[in-house]
Scaffold this motif. Structure first.
Motif, PDB file in Angstrom:
ATOM      1  N   ARG A  86      35.868  46.849  26.328  1.00 56.58           N
ATOM      2  CA  ARG A  86      37.344  47.460  25.246  1.00 56.58           C
ATOM      3  C   ARG A  86      38.829  46.824  24.967  1.00 56.58           C
ATOM      4  NH1 ARG A  86      35.351  51.659  21.456  1.00 56.58           N
ATOM      5  NH2 ARG A  86      32.890  52.020  22.034  1.00 56.58           N
ATOM      6  N   LEU A  87      39.546  46.458  24.999  1.00 55.75           N
ATOM      7  CA  LEU A  87      41.079  46.904  24.365  1.00 55.75           C
ATOM      8  C   LEU A  87      41.633  47.656  23.982  1.00 55.75           C
ATOM      9  CD1 LEU A  87      41.351  43.132  24.150  1.00 55.75           C
ATOM     10  CD2 LEU A  87      41.637  44.225  26.301  1.00 55.75           C
ATOM     11  N   PHE A  88      42.662  48.015  23.748  1.00 58.93           N
ATOM     12  CA  PHE A  88      43.737  49.608  23.577  1.00 58.93           C
ATOM     13  C   PHE A  88      44.894  48.570  23.014  1.00 58.93           C
ATOM     14  CE2 PHE A  88      46.650  51.981  24.326  1.00 58.93           C
ATOM     15  CZ  PHE A  88      46.786  54.091  23.181  1.00 58.93           C
ATOM     16  N   GLY A  89      45.329  49.227  21.790  1.00 55.70           N
ATOM     17  CA  GLY A  89      46.276  48.490  21.002  1.00 55.70           C
ATOM     18  C   GLY A  89      45.985  48.623  19.738  1.00 55.70           C
ATOM     19  N   GLN A  90      46.673  48.185  18.853  1.00 57.76           N
ATOM     20  CA  GLN A  90      46.629  48.355  17.245  1.00 57.76           C
ATOM     21  C   GLN A  90      45.760  47.204  17.141  1.00 57.76           C
ATOM     22  OE1 GLN A  90      49.776  47.956  14.273  1.00 57.76           O
ATOM     23  NE2 GLN A  90      49.028  49.581  13.267  1.00 57.76           N
ATOM     24  N   ARG A  91      44.498  46.999  17.055  1.00 64.34           N
ATOM     25  CA  ARG A  91      43.689  46.649  15.961  1.00 64.34           C
ATOM     26  C   ARG A  91      43.828  45.240  15.436  1.00 64.34           C
ATOM     27  NH1 ARG A  91      39.359  44.304  14.114  1.00 64.34           N
ATOM     28  NH2 ARG A  91      37.506  43.627  15.250  1.00 64.34           N
ATOM     29  N   SER A  92      44.861  45.290  14.536  1.00 63.48           N
ATOM     30  CA  SER A  92      45.125  44.523  13.431  1.00 63.48           C
ATOM     31  C   SER A  92      46.181  43.642  13.616  1.00 63.48           C
ATOM     32  CB  SER A  92      45.410  45.283  11.529  1.00 63.48           C
ATOM     33  OG  SER A  92      46.496  46.004  12.290  1.00 63.48           O
ATOM     34  N   ARG A  93      47.282  44.553  14.407  1.00 62.04           N
ATOM     35  CA  ARG A  93      48.283  43.370  14.676  1.00 62.04           C
ATOM     36  C   ARG A  93      48.219  42.429  15.975  1.00 62.04           C
ATOM     37  NH1 ARG A  93      52.075  43.501  11.302  1.00 62.04           N
ATOM     38  NH2 ARG A  93      52.877  46.179  10.254  1.00 62.04           N
ATOM     39  N   LEU A  94      47.144  43.033  16.395  1.00 59.96           N
ATOM     40  CA  LEU A  94      46.355  42.245  17.918  1.00 59.96           C
ATOM     41  C   LEU A  94      45.759  41.632  17.099  1.00 59.96           C
ATOM     42  CD1 LEU A  94      45.465  44.778  20.875  1.00 59.96           C
ATOM     43  CD2 LEU A  94      47.804  43.694  20.867  1.00 59.96           C
ATOM     44  N   ARG A  95      44.756  41.017  16.438  1.00 57.88           N
ATOM     45  CA  ARG A  95      43.743  40.209  15.763  1.00 57.88           C
ATOM     46  C   ARG A  95      45.196  39.155  15.396  1.00 57.88           C
ATOM     47  NH1 ARG A  95      42.134  38.011  11.716  1.00 57.88           N
ATOM     48  NH2 ARG A  95      39.567  37.851  11.184  1.00 57.88           N
ATOM     49  N   VAL A  96      45.797  39.278  14.616  1.00 55.90           N
ATOM     50  CA  VAL A  96      47.551  38.278  13.502  1.00 55.90           C
ATOM     51  C   VAL A  96      47.887  37.313  15.027  1.00 55.90           C
ATOM     52  CG1 VAL A  96      48.667  38.431  12.509  1.00 55.90           C
ATOM     53  CG2 VAL A  96      47.433  39.723  11.888  1.00 55.90           C
ATOM     54  N   VAL A 121      40.613  44.138  30.705  1.00 59.59           N
ATOM     55  CA  VAL A 121      41.808  45.365  30.882  1.00 59.59           C
ATOM     56  C   VAL A 121      42.045  44.963  33.273  1.00 59.59           C
ATOM     57  CG1 VAL A 121      42.788  47.800  31.517  1.00 59.59           C
ATOM     58  CG2 VAL A 121      41.420  46.052  29.289  1.00 59.59           C
ATOM     59  N   ARG A 122      43.494  45.058  33.781  1.00 61.79           N
ATOM     60  CA  ARG A 122      43.049  44.860  35.215  1.00 61.79           C
ATOM     61  C   ARG A 122      44.432  45.572  35.367  1.00 61.79           C
ATOM     62  NH1 ARG A 122      43.636  38.974  37.440  1.00 61.79           N
ATOM     63  NH2 ARG A 122      45.299  39.529  35.988  1.00 61.79           N
ATOM     64  N   PRO A 197      50.837  47.235  27.980  1.00 56.41           N
ATOM     65  CA  PRO A 197      49.877  48.857  29.031  1.00 56.41           C
ATOM     66  C   PRO A 197      49.000  49.643  28.049  1.00 56.41           C
ATOM     67  CG  PRO A 197      51.686  49.379  28.078  1.00 56.41           C
ATOM     68  CD  PRO A 197      52.041  47.632  28.258  1.00 56.41           C
ATOM     69  N   CYS A 198      48.028  50.117  29.388  1.00 60.36           N
ATOM     70  CA  CYS A 198      46.846  51.250  28.073  1.00 60.36           C
ATOM     71  C   CYS A 198      46.771  51.907  29.002  1.00 60.36           C
ATOM     72  CB  CYS A 198      45.694  50.255  28.626  1.00 60.36           C
ATOM     73  SG  CYS A 198      44.722  49.526  29.682  1.00 60.36           S
ATOM     74  N   PRO A 199      46.252  53.193  28.779  1.00 59.65           N
ATOM     75  CA  PRO A 199      45.965  54.742  29.314  1.00 59.65           C
ATOM     76  C   PRO A 199      45.286  54.931  30.323  1.00 59.65           C
ATOM     77  CG  PRO A 199      45.441  54.468  27.413  1.00 59.65           C
ATOM     78  CD  PRO A 199      45.930  53.648  27.072  1.00 59.65           C
ATOM     79  N   PRO A 200      44.772  55.152  31.518  1.00 58.40           N
ATOM     80  CA  PRO A 200      44.255  54.936  32.341  1.00 58.40           C
ATOM     81  C   PRO A 200      42.416  55.949  32.278  1.00 58.40           C
ATOM     82  CG  PRO A 200      45.765  57.236  32.948  1.00 58.40           C
ATOM     83  CD  PRO A 200      46.474  56.132  31.903  1.00 58.40           C
TER      84      PRO A 200
END
Length: 207
Positions: A86-96, A121-122, A197-200
């Motif tokens: 999994r990744l974290f964020g706004q999916r639609s924007r990251l897809r674009v 994720v790292r 960044p993403c939440p831990p």
């Protein structure tokens, strides 16, 4: 589409070829218009999107399916490395953003070469990387290639079509996620890397 579906009658081989070219040109124009509208929306709207965890492979597969025809036409293949489910964020924007990175790689990749896509994720950050094996981005262009309406020397020399907006959308997406995007000389080719960044613990808990 009506012509290609033979809704108006059978076509000769030459007419079918022209209809196919028209369809591809219309699709490309739609992509360019979509990029312009997306960029305008980013510039006028809020930069803080709603965030959530989503499936990494599903996102990448959607983008690759959308580009399957130009990739097949140029004999390109994909080398995929997914380190996190999994990744974290706004999916639609990251897809674009990913769509623009892969589209950019297709334009500059040599025929029959490999496009590398890496995601994961790292150390508390999400990462999306796309690499082609083309001429790369000269050092003097790396600092400005993400500016709107800027097209690289190679695109101008080889008449690669585009608006110079795609990579600007990638940068706006990174900024909206409090992240960064950079391009490096991959020798050969160019490596684009977007990190935010993403939440831990969230990925592990929901994976």
């Amino acid at each position: 589409s009506l012509l290609r579906d033979h809704s108006l009658g059978a076509l000769t081989p030459q007419q079918s070829e022209v209809a196919h070219i028209l369809g591809e040109a219309a699709a490309e124009l739609g992509t360019l218009i979509g990029n312009l509208l997306s960029y305008a929306e980013w510039r006028q709207g809020e930069r803080k999107p709603e965030m959530a965890w989503f499936e990494t492979r599903a996102l990448i597969s959607e983008v690759l399916i959308a580009h399957r025809l130009p990739m097949a036409r140029r004999g390109l293949s994909v080398e995929l490395a997914v380190r996190s489910p999994r990744l974290f964020g706004q999916r639609s924007r990251l897809r674009v953003a990913l769509d623009n990175l892969i589209g950019n790689a297709i334009k500059h990749a040599p025929e029959g070469s490999v496009i590398e896509v890496r995601a994961g994720v790292r150390e508390g950050s999400c990462e999306l990387c796309v690499r082609d094996h083309g001429r790369g981005v000269p050092g003097q262009e790396q600092g400005r290639i993400f500016e709107p309406f800027v097209r690289g020397i190679e695109a101008e020399e080889t008449s690669v079509r585009g608006t110079g907006i795609g990579l600007s959308i990638v940068r706006e997406t990174a900024l909206a996620h409090d992240g960064t995007v950079e391009v490096k000389d991959a020798k050969p080719g160019a490596l684009f890397r977007m990190v935010w960044p993403c939440p831990p613990g969230g990925m592990a808990a929901r994976a």
